[in-house]
Design a protein around this motif. Sequence first.
Motif, PDB file in Angstrom:
ATOM      1  N   ARG A 258     -14.173   6.873   1.515  1.00 23.19           N
ATOM      2  CA  ARG A 258     -14.330   6.758   0.055  1.00 23.19           C
ATOM      3  C   ARG A 258     -13.006   7.092  -0.644  1.00 23.19           C
ATOM      4  N   GLU A 259     -12.301   8.148  -0.203  1.00 20.42           N
ATOM      5  CA  GLU A 259     -11.021   8.518  -0.790  1.00 20.42           C
ATOM      6  C   GLU A 259      -9.985   7.406  -0.588  1.00 20.42           C
ATOM      7  N   ALA A 260      -9.966   6.803   0.584  1.00 16.45           N
ATOM      8  CA  ALA A 260      -9.040   5.695   0.861  1.00 16.45           C
ATOM      9  C   ALA A 260      -9.370   4.510  -0.031  1.00 16.45           C
ATOM     10  N   HIS A 261     -10.667   4.263  -0.216  1.00 17.86           N
ATOM     11  CA  HIS A 261     -11.103   3.153  -1.079  1.00 17.86           C
ATOM     12  C   HIS A 261     -10.677   3.407  -2.528  1.00 17.86           C
ATOM     13  N   LEU A 262     -10.882   4.625  -3.032  1.00 20.10           N
ATOM     14  CA  LEU A 262     -10.485   4.971  -4.392  1.00 20.10           C
ATOM     15  C   LEU A 262      -8.957   4.888  -4.545  1.00 20.10           C
ATOM     16  N   ASP A 263      -8.231   5.326  -3.521  1.00 20.80           N
ATOM     17  CA  ASP A 263      -6.770   5.244  -3.538  1.00 20.80           C
ATOM     18  C   ASP A 263      -6.329   3.778  -3.625  1.00 20.80           C
ATOM     19  N   LEU A 264      -6.966   2.914  -2.853  1.00 25.01           N
ATOM     20  CA  LEU A 264      -6.638   1.478  -2.891  1.00 25.01           C
ATOM     21  C   LEU A 264      -6.964   0.873  -4.258  1.00 25.01           C
ATOM     22  N   GLU A 265      -8.096   1.267  -4.835  1.00 29.70           N
ATOM     23  CA  GLU A 265      -8.451   0.773  -6.169  1.00 29.70           C
ATOM     24  C   GLU A 265      -7.407   1.215  -7.203  1.00 29.70           C
ATOM     25  N   GLY A 266      -6.922   2.435  -7.103  1.00 25.97           N
ATOM     26  CA  GLY A 266      -5.884   2.938  -8.006  1.00 25.97           C
ATOM     27  C   GLY A 266      -4.591   2.148  -7.856  1.00 25.97           C
ATOM     28  N   ARG A 267      -4.224   1.874  -6.594  1.00 29.89           N
ATOM     29  CA  ARG A 267      -3.023   1.067  -6.357  1.00 29.89           C
ATOM     30  C   ARG A 267      -3.167  -0.340  -6.928  1.00 29.89           C
ATOM     31  N   ILE A 268      -4.356  -0.907  -6.757  1.00 29.67           N
ATOM     32  CA  ILE A 268      -4.609  -2.265  -7.295  1.00 29.67           C
ATOM     33  C   ILE A 268      -4.488  -2.255  -8.809  1.00 29.67           C
ATOM     34  N   ARG A 269      -5.046  -1.244  -9.480  1.00 31.89           N
ATOM     35  CA  ARG A 269      -4.939  -1.154 -10.945  1.00 31.89           C
ATOM     36  C   ARG A 269      -3.476  -1.007 -11.369  1.00 31.89           C
ATOM     37  N   ASP A 270      -2.715  -0.179 -10.631  1.00 34.48           N
ATOM     38  CA  ASP A 270      -1.286  -0.030 -10.935  1.00 34.48           C
ATOM     39  C   ASP A 270      -0.559  -1.365 -10.776  1.00 34.48           C
ATOM     40  N   LEU A 271      -0.867  -2.079  -9.709  1.00 33.94           N
ATOM     41  CA  LEU A 271      -0.246  -3.393  -9.494  1.00 33.94           C
ATOM     42  C   LEU A 271      -0.626  -4.380 -10.595  1.00 33.94           C
ATOM     43  N   GLU A 272      -1.899  -4.347 -11.013  1.00 34.75           N
ATOM     44  CA  GLU A 272      -2.329  -5.229 -12.099  1.00 34.75           C
ATOM     45  C   GLU A 272      -1.587  -4.894 -13.389  1.00 34.75           C
ATOM     46  N   ARG A 273      -1.400  -3.604 -13.688  1.00 36.37           N
ATOM     47  CA  ARG A 273      -0.646  -3.206 -14.869  1.00 36.37           C
ATOM     48  C   ARG A 273       0.801  -3.676 -14.768  1.00 36.37           C
ATOM     49  N   ASN A 274       1.390  -3.532 -13.589  1.00 39.05           N
ATOM     50  CA  ASN A 274       2.769  -3.998 -13.399  1.00 39.05           C
ATOM     51  C   ASN A 274       2.870  -5.509 -13.601  1.00 39.05           C
TER      52      ASN A 274
END
Length: 146
Positions: free
Chosen positions: A6-22
């Motif tokens: 679950r932590e890895a999944h949340l970490d990946l979701e955070g990275r995806i949101r950061d990439l989308e913002r970029n």
Amino acid sequence: LLLPTREAHLDLEGRIRDLERNVQSLQREGRSSETLLTAMRESEEFLQGFPRRADLVGLMGRLTKLAGSLALHVPDTDYRPSEIKEAALTKVTVQMGVEGAYDKIRRFLYELEGMRRFLVIERLSLRDLKGTATLQVQLQLAMYLR
């Protein structure tokens, strides 16, 4: 077992949101760069719409030919150039006297207004010569050249 996943999944979701913002930020920058480039192109096209300084004699000839084609008499013409440094243009102030019939003068002014991109009628004075059908017009024109 589920907690690290679950932590890895949340970490990946955070990275995806950061990439989308970029990506969105880069798209905005690209749009602003495109807007700036478009504005620069339009500015260059606008300047290209002005005649060159070397064409001044031809433009003056065009004005007197236009008056002649309308059976108007041009007794005097005077012009004074001045620089407009901030716009990289030369302004030529033209003092021009024109004499003739009212309808011909009206047509002449209409034709001058069609040259609005680079020619501006700054001042106009009309005088009726008593006892004749002829009018005198004193024009002050501004021509803008690159």
